[in-house]
Write a protein that holds these residues in place. Sequence first.
Motif, PDB file in Angstrom:
ATOM      1  N   SER A  14       0.862  -1.191   0.000  1.00  0.00           N
ATOM      2  CA  SER A  14       0.000   0.000   0.000  1.00  0.00           C
ATOM      3  C   SER A  14       0.899   1.241   0.000  1.00  0.00           C
ATOM      4  N   GLU A  15       0.342   2.385  -0.398  1.00  0.00           N
ATOM      5  CA  GLU A  15       1.112   3.640  -0.429  1.00  0.00           C
ATOM      6  C   GLU A  15       1.676   3.958   0.954  1.00  0.00           C
ATOM      7  N   ARG A  16       0.818   3.798   1.959  1.00  0.00           N
ATOM      8  CA  ARG A  16       1.224   4.111   3.330  1.00  0.00           C
ATOM      9  C   ARG A  16       2.351   3.173   3.810  1.00  0.00           C
ATOM     10  N   ALA A  17       2.230   1.901   3.473  1.00  0.00           N
ATOM     11  CA  ALA A  17       3.277   0.951   3.888  1.00  0.00           C
ATOM     12  C   ALA A  17       4.606   1.315   3.233  1.00  0.00           C
ATOM     13  N   LYS A  18       4.556   1.722   1.967  1.00  0.00           N
ATOM     14  CA  LYS A  18       5.801   2.129   1.274  1.00  0.00           C
ATOM     15  C   LYS A  18       6.489   3.268   2.016  1.00  0.00           C
ATOM     16  N   GLU A  19       5.679   4.241   2.468  1.00  0.00           N
ATOM     17  CA  GLU A  19       6.248   5.379   3.209  1.00  0.00           C
ATOM     18  C   GLU A  19       6.913   4.919   4.501  1.00  0.00           C
ATOM     19  N   VAL A  20       6.208   4.029   5.214  1.00  0.00           N
ATOM     20  CA  VAL A  20       6.735   3.574   6.509  1.00  0.00           C
ATOM     21  C   VAL A  20       8.013   2.749   6.309  1.00  0.00           C
ATOM     22  N   ILE A  21       8.032   1.936   5.252  1.00  0.00           N
ATOM     23  CA  ILE A  21       9.189   1.067   5.008  1.00  0.00           C
ATOM     24  C   ILE A  21      10.412   1.888   4.593  1.00  0.00           C
ATOM     25  N   GLY A  22      10.175   2.909   3.757  1.00  0.00           N
ATOM     26  CA  GLY A  22      11.299   3.739   3.298  1.00  0.00           C
ATOM     27  C   GLY A  22      12.396   2.872   2.718  1.00  0.00           C
ATOM     28  N   ASP A  23      13.628   3.017   3.260  1.00  0.00           N
ATOM     29  CA  ASP A  23      14.736   2.195   2.739  1.00  0.00           C
ATOM     30  C   ASP A  23      15.163   1.131   3.755  1.00  0.00           C
ATOM     31  N   LYS A  24      14.202   0.734   4.610  1.00  0.00           N
ATOM     32  CA  LYS A  24      14.545  -0.237   5.665  1.00  0.00           C
ATOM     33  C   LYS A  24      14.567  -1.694   5.190  1.00  0.00           C
ATOM     34  N   LEU A  25      14.092  -1.941   3.961  1.00  0.00           N
ATOM     35  CA  LEU A  25      14.105  -3.307   3.421  1.00  0.00           C
ATOM     36  C   LEU A  25      14.852  -3.310   2.092  1.00  0.00           C
ATOM     37  N   PRO A  26      15.620  -4.398   1.801  1.00  0.00           N
ATOM     38  CA  PRO A  26      16.244  -4.485   0.479  1.00  0.00           C
ATOM     39  C   PRO A  26      15.170  -4.491  -0.613  1.00  0.00           C
ATOM     40  N   ALA A  27      15.488  -3.922  -1.771  1.00  0.00           N
ATOM     41  CA  ALA A  27      14.507  -3.825  -2.858  1.00  0.00           C
ATOM     42  C   ALA A  27      14.021  -5.213  -3.280  1.00  0.00           C
ATOM     43  N   ASP A  28      14.897  -6.226  -3.190  1.00  0.00           N
ATOM     44  CA  ASP A  28      14.510  -7.582  -3.618  1.00  0.00           C
ATOM     45  C   ASP A  28      14.133  -8.484  -2.438  1.00  0.00           C
ATOM     46  N   ALA A  29      13.720  -7.872  -1.330  1.00  0.00           N
ATOM     47  CA  ALA A  29      13.301  -8.662  -0.159  1.00  0.00           C
ATOM     48  C   ALA A  29      12.049  -9.464  -0.493  1.00  0.00           C
ATOM     49  N   LYS A  30      11.965 -10.667   0.082  1.00  0.00           N
ATOM     50  CA  LYS A  30      10.736 -11.462  -0.027  1.00  0.00           C
ATOM     51  C   LYS A  30      10.009 -11.321   1.310  1.00  0.00           C
ATOM     52  N   VAL A  31       8.916 -10.588   1.302  1.00  0.00           N
ATOM     53  CA  VAL A  31       8.209 -10.312   2.553  1.00  0.00           C
ATOM     54  C   VAL A  31       6.867 -11.040   2.554  1.00  0.00           C
ATOM     55  N   TYR A  32       6.619 -11.827   3.591  1.00  0.00           N
ATOM     56  CA  TYR A  32       5.401 -12.631   3.667  1.00  0.00           C
ATOM     57  C   TYR A  32       4.520 -12.191   4.834  1.00  0.00           C
ATOM     58  N   PHE A  33       3.219 -12.071   4.589  1.00  0.00           N
ATOM     59  CA  PHE A  33       2.238 -11.985   5.676  1.00  0.00           C
ATOM     60  C   PHE A  33       2.015 -13.420   6.165  1.00  0.00           C
ATOM     61  N   ILE A  34       1.888 -13.575   7.489  1.00  0.00           N
ATOM     62  CA  ILE A  34       1.850 -14.915   8.076  1.00  0.00           C
ATOM     63  C   ILE A  34       0.550 -15.159   8.860  1.00  0.00           C
ATOM     64  N   PRO A  35      -0.543 -15.505   8.185  1.00  0.00           N
ATOM     65  CA  PRO A  35      -1.744 -15.885   8.939  1.00  0.00           C
ATOM     66  C   PRO A  35      -1.598 -17.267   9.561  1.00  0.00           C
ATOM     67  N   ALA A  36      -2.158 -17.440  10.771  1.00  0.00           N
ATOM     68  CA  ALA A  36      -2.205 -18.740  11.444  1.00  0.00           C
ATOM     69  C   ALA A  36      -3.608 -19.308  11.250  1.00  0.00           C
ATOM     70  N   THR A  37      -3.678 -20.560  10.795  1.00  0.00           N
ATOM     71  CA  THR A  37      -4.994 -21.157  10.531  1.00  0.00           C
ATOM     72  C   THR A  37      -5.123 -22.554  11.117  1.00  0.00           C
ATOM     73  N   LEU A  38      -6.359 -22.945  11.405  1.00  0.00           N
ATOM     74  CA  LEU A  38      -6.668 -24.324  11.805  1.00  0.00           C
ATOM     75  C   LEU A  38      -7.322 -25.063  10.640  1.00  0.00           C
ATOM     76  N   ARG A  39      -7.477 -24.388   9.505  1.00  0.00           N
ATOM     77  CA  ARG A  39      -8.246 -24.952   8.395  1.00  0.00           C
ATOM     78  C   ARG A  39      -7.480 -24.923   7.071  1.00  0.00           C
ATOM     79  N   PRO A  40      -6.307 -25.565   7.018  1.00  0.00           N
ATOM     80  CA  PRO A  40      -5.517 -25.514   5.774  1.00  0.00           C
ATOM     81  C   PRO A  40      -6.286 -26.032   4.552  1.00  0.00           C
ATOM     82  N   GLU A  41      -7.250 -26.933   4.789  1.00  0.00           N
ATOM     83  CA  GLU A  41      -7.998 -27.513   3.657  1.00  0.00           C
ATOM     84  C   GLU A  41      -8.922 -26.500   2.984  1.00  0.00           C
TER      85      GLU A  41
END
Length: 261
Positions: A14-41
């Motif tokens: 998102s635009e806002r996330a880009k602002e917050v991140i600035g240059d704190k992450l490498p451009a080629d970083a692989k960033v994952y959101f990590i939901p926890a679930t009981l229902r993989p199926e």
Amino acid sequence: QEYTCLKLRTLEWSERAKEVIGDKLPADAKVYFIPATLRPETMYGQTCCFVGPKVAYSVFEVSASKKEYFVMSTRAARNMAFQNIFPEWGVYPKVVDFVGADLVGTRVHAPLSVHSEGVYILPMETVKPTKGTGVVTCVPSNSPDDYATVLELTKKADYYGIKKEWVDKEIVPIIDTPMGDLSAKVLYEKLKINSPKDVKQLTEAKEIAYKTDFYQGTMKFGPFAGTPVQDAKPLITAQLLESGDAFKYAEPDGQVVSRSG
Ligand code: ZZB
């Protein structure tokens, strides 16, 4: 409580996330959101992924060499650091801090989802910061809570500051049951639920949906179509672990929030 954690790779911040991140992450970083679930199926039916708009999230470095990062709560990161999910025991390097609202509108790739073009990070007011990772993947076909929030967000997209097309994705039936192939929608209507705030009815709906899908359900979508959910669940979980799209995470005793509350 043992959860399966899914890895939803960020495609566009998102635009806002880009602002917050600035240059704190490498451009080629692989960033994952990590939901926890009981229902993989049910992962075929993911239509979006939720964060609590007022909940605190951070980006944690999980592999410097592979430039892999996870987005989740600090509490989950701390627990994971003692489960060999981070390379160094007890260490969970924090790189960026957000509140959930900053992340809304980010597009991610949800493994197994029919929506392979990507799904959006959206706000859910009822996310519990102290449970799982604080990130919740949305399956409106089988989770009454998710169905309720999707309806609410669709009705009041402007109010929630989101684009309607971010939430308005096709809800594909995943599991066939004696009550139909969209258990969450059926229960939402049957229990006369009106909004995500109807906590009492939603808790009841969740209990019924869990039992009906698990004990009486048959997979309707995906490679295990025709297989009872009880048999398909471990197979789908194993497939996700094998492909590296998921990992196991145990919520330590004393921090488990009860099912009902
Ligand atoms: C996808 C999914 C699909 C889920 C479904 C449920 C269902 P429980 O039973 O209370 O332990 N969840 C995980 N973390 C949070 C959180 N921090 N705040 C709010 N909800 C959270 O609940 C476990 C489920 O609650 C998890 O599994 C997750 O949603 C959500 F079809 O992941 B589930 C009938 C339920 N169906």
